[in-house]
Design a protein around this motif. Sequence first.
Motif, PDB file in Angstrom:
ATOM      1  N   ILE A 114       0.828  -1.214   0.000  1.00  0.00           N
ATOM      2  CA  ILE A 114       0.000   0.000   0.000  1.00  0.00           C
ATOM      3  C   ILE A 114       0.857   1.258   0.000  1.00  0.00           C
ATOM      4  N   GLU A 115       1.910   1.253   0.800  1.00  0.00           N
ATOM      5  CA  GLU A 115       2.826   2.389   0.873  1.00  0.00           C
ATOM      6  C   GLU A 115       4.236   1.872   1.106  1.00  0.00           C
ATOM      7  N   GLY A 116       5.216   2.577   0.519  1.00  0.00           N
ATOM      8  CA  GLY A 116       6.602   2.258   0.782  1.00  0.00           C
ATOM      9  C   GLY A 116       7.200   1.269  -0.210  1.00  0.00           C
ATOM     10  N   THR A 117       8.407   0.847   0.112  1.00  0.00           N
ATOM     11  CA  THR A 117       9.165  -0.069  -0.734  1.00  0.00           C
ATOM     12  C   THR A 117       9.699  -1.194   0.126  1.00  0.00           C
ATOM     13  N   ILE A 118       9.388  -2.417  -0.239  1.00  0.00           N
ATOM     14  CA  ILE A 118       9.859  -3.569   0.531  1.00  0.00           C
ATOM     15  C   ILE A 118      10.484  -4.595  -0.403  1.00  0.00           C
TER      16      ILE A 118
END
Length: 210
Positions: A114-118
């Motif tokens: 949903i949000e960010g970078t993983i």
Amino acid sequence: MDAQKIIFLFIFLVPLSSATSIVDFCVADFNYPGGPAGYACRNPANLTADDFVYSGLGVAGNTSNIFNASAFLAVDITFPALNGLGLSMARLDFGVGGVIPIHAHRVSEVILVIEGTIIAGFIGSDNTPYYKTLNKGDIMIFPQSLLHFQVNVGDSPALAFVSLNSASPGFQTTSFALGANDLPTDIIQKITLLDAAQIRQLKTVFGGTN
């Protein structure tokens, strides 16, 4: 046990693998023990729309822990309406550098960022690793029973949701499996090739003994 209870058990303790062809739903009744097929069903006459709504995934989890991450689960024991339906969900919150450590479920999983970078990945049964950097809107599959993980590699918190194809998917984390029990250190050394100091550190962090 009186006749009324016997009739109740006969109706509502049917195997949940076949319950979907007999009833529309089976909201878990925790007055009776669960089994491999799930829980008994509450009486539908006593249910309302509220029983089919769960708001627990709308609040960010507490990431103040050793992994700097949180996994909040909507499974049968937290959301009884999932009982017998073959699905569940979880919210994953990551602080900067946060990690959902390597773990496994007895079912398959799909993750949506949903949000960010993983970085997310799994390890096949032939020990081949499959991992990828995921950004907002990306999804990835983790096949049934395989070890998998997620790591926040961005410079801000990350959020993801996962769905699993069981109302009771199970969750076994390798770190806890080794460090949160009383399995003797010398045995863990033999089966992992970790040294005693590393094992004692794991046991100190996760509450294990022996």
